[in-house]
Every structure is written in C-alpha cells, then in structure tokens.
Design a protein around this motif. Structure first.
Motif, short mmCIF file in Angstrom:
data_model
loop_
_atom_site.label_atom_id
_atom_site.label_comp_id
_atom_site.label_asym_id
_atom_site.label_seq_id
_atom_site.Cartn_x
_atom_site.Cartn_y
_atom_site.Cartn_z
N ILE A 1 -4.16 -4.55 10.46
CA ILE A 1 -2.99 -4.35 9.61
C ILE A 1 -3.17 -5.04 8.26
N ALA A 2 -3.83 -6.19 8.25
CA ALA A 2 -4.14 -6.83 6.97
C ALA A 2 -5.03 -5.93 6.12
N ILE A 3 -6.02 -5.31 6.74
CA ILE A 3 -6.92 -4.40 6.02
C ILE A 3 -6.15 -3.20 5.50
N PHE A 4 -5.27 -2.65 6.33
CA PHE A 4 -4.48 -1.49 5.90
C PHE A 4 -3.62 -1.84 4.68
N THR A 5 -2.96 -2.97 4.74
CA THR A 5 -2.09 -3.36 3.63
C THR A 5 -2.90 -3.61 2.37
N TRP A 6 -3.99 -4.32 2.51
CA TRP A 6 -4.86 -4.69 1.38
C TRP A 6 -5.43 -3.44 0.70
N LEU A 7 -6.03 -2.57 1.49
CA LEU A 7 -6.65 -1.39 0.90
C LEU A 7 -5.61 -0.43 0.32
N SER A 8 -4.50 -0.28 1.01
CA SER A 8 -3.45 0.59 0.50
C SER A 8 -2.99 0.15 -0.88
N ASP A 9 -2.86 -1.16 -1.07
CA ASP A 9 -2.42 -1.68 -2.36
C ASP A 9 -3.52 -1.63 -3.42
N LEU A 10 -4.77 -1.69 -2.99
CA LEU A 10 -5.88 -1.66 -3.95
C LEU A 10 -6.09 -0.29 -4.58
N PHE A 11 -5.62 0.74 -3.90
CA PHE A 11 -5.85 2.10 -4.39
C PHE A 11 -4.53 2.86 -4.52
N PRO A 12 -3.64 2.38 -5.40
CA PRO A 12 -2.32 3.02 -5.54
C PRO A 12 -2.41 4.41 -6.15
N GLU A 13 -3.53 4.70 -6.84
CA GLU A 13 -3.65 6.01 -7.50
C GLU A 13 -3.65 7.16 -6.51
N ALA A 14 -3.89 6.87 -5.23
CA ALA A 14 -3.84 7.93 -4.22
C ALA A 14 -2.41 8.40 -3.97
N GLY A 15 -1.43 7.59 -4.37
CA GLY A 15 -0.03 7.98 -4.21
C GLY A 15 0.48 7.90 -2.79
N LEU A 16 -0.18 7.13 -1.94
CA LEU A 16 0.17 7.06 -0.52
C LEU A 16 0.80 5.74 -0.12
N THR A 17 0.98 4.84 -1.09
CA THR A 17 1.46 3.49 -0.78
C THR A 17 2.73 3.18 -1.55
N PRO A 18 3.84 2.91 -0.88
CA PRO A 18 5.06 2.51 -1.60
C PRO A 18 4.83 1.19 -2.34
N ALA A 19 5.15 1.17 -3.62
CA ALA A 19 5.00 -0.03 -4.43
C ALA A 19 6.07 -1.06 -4.05
N ALA A 20 5.92 -2.28 -4.59
CA ALA A 20 6.80 -3.38 -4.20
C ALA A 20 8.27 -3.06 -4.44
N ALA A 21 8.59 -2.36 -5.52
CA ALA A 21 9.98 -2.06 -5.86
C ALA A 21 10.48 -0.76 -5.23
N ASP A 22 9.62 -0.04 -4.56
CA ASP A 22 9.99 1.23 -3.93
C ASP A 22 10.89 0.95 -2.72
#
Length: 209
Positions: free
Chosen positions: A71-92
């Motif tokens: 889960i740490a890896i999922f969170t880390w990688l999801s945030d590292l590649f926001p351009e994919a549009g698959l990760t809700p940002a902090a304010a979302d």
C-alpha cells in the motif's frame, strides 16, 4: 512531475507484486523489473535482503529511494505520476475515500481473507483488526454496489489494487464471484494495462519454467 525517472520493481508474477506491475502499466511509468523468484528462495538472497530485510516482494526503488509494503508503494507511485489522471490529488474530495479503500484493503480485507484461507478461528470482534470476515465482505459489496468503480464513477489506482485482489481471491475460492463483485471484475478485466501485465507475467513464467 515524474520526468523520465525509472522505477525499479522487484517482482515475481505469482505474488502481491503483480498488482504493482499493473499499476505501473496504468500509470505509464518508466520501469524495469528485477525478477525475484520466490519459488527458488531468491527473496532470501543477501542482495535482495539489502533492499527489503523482510524478504518480500514487491519493493520499489527510484532515485535511491526504497519503498516496501504494497500500500505504501501504491500511494507513492500513484502520487509520483499524477499525469496519468488516476490519482485523486490532496484537495480532491475523493482523496480521503481513495486513502480509505487502500487502507481497508491492507488493514481489513487481506487479513480477513488470509484468516479464512488458513482456517484460523475468528478473533474476538473487539480485538480483531477487521471485525469479522462477513462484515468485511458485506462492507466491500456495499461499496461496489455504488459502482461502477470503487470510488463511484471514476476509475482510480485504487481499482488497480482491488481488481487484481478480487481476481485472486475469487480464483482461489476465498470469495464468491457473484453479484457486485462479478460485475466489478467484468468492468475491469479487459483494461489494456492488465492485458500488457498479463503478457509480461506469462513471458516470465515461461522463461523460468
């Protein structure tokens, strides 16, 4: 921004690392695989234990940063590649639910499934980290019923985790592939990233046969 930095994923197809490979494919992230054959004990080799002393895959490394625990890896990688549009940002508004369902997987769903697989007697509910197997399944089915994805209308990286996990759990008979679970898997099974990851898995297993 992630730039062109490459992720190294320590990997074995028939393990929890399979979801991380699919995640990288969904994110369009540059990566390379370091295959760790856990059937031959390669996870206990000193070179890998220097990466993860727990001797578990997945482990991911980028720019000298080592991250373990799925889960740490999922969170880390999801945030590292926001351009994919698959990760809700902090304010979302979906960020909190996204984190919730990642944590629910690790803290409730997987422990419940493993206790069921190993035929462990259920712990007292007040002491259990997940309450009970039936409660976990009921909670998950209730969320999936809102569909079409784990957070509703939007496919996110949380769905990469859940779709791979539910595929595994239903295949091994730990969960019934019926109702909302079956419908959810039908919506996620044919994604191109999954097909690419499956082809990579098949190639690795053929090479190691």
């Amino acid at each position: 921004m992630s730039g062109n930095r490459e992720v190294t994923l320590y990997y074995w197809p028939q393990s929890r690392a399979a979801a991380t490979l699919e995640l990288l494919e969904e994110l369009g992230a540059p990566y390379r695989l370091e295959v760790i054959d856990i059937t031959r004990g390669e996870q206990n080799a000193p070179a890998f234990l220097a990466v993860n002393p727990m001797g578990k895959v997945p482990a991911a490394v980028m720019d000298g940063v080592v991250v373990t625990e799925q889960i740490a890896i999922f969170t880390w990688l999801s945030d590292l590649f926001p351009e994919a549009g698959l990760t809700p940002a902090a304010a979302d508004p979906l960020r909190g639910p996204w984190l919730r369902w990642l944590a629910f997987y690790a803290g409730c769903f997987e422990p419940a499934m493993m206790d069921r697989a190993l035929k462990h007697p259920p712990p007292p509910r007040v002491m259990s980290p997940y309450g009970g197997y039936d409660l976990v399944v009921e909670t998950l089915r209730g969320q999936l019923a809102k569909g079409p994805f784990i957070l509703g209308a939007r496919f996110t990286t949380a769905d990469v985790l859940w779709s791979t996990a539910l595929t595994f759990m239903t295949a091994f008979g730990l969960l019934e592939k019926t109702g909302d679970i079956a419908a959810y898997l039908a919506r996620t099974d044919d994604r191109p990233a999954r097909q690419r990851a499956s082809a990579i898995n098949a190639r690795i297993m053929a090479e190691r046969a």
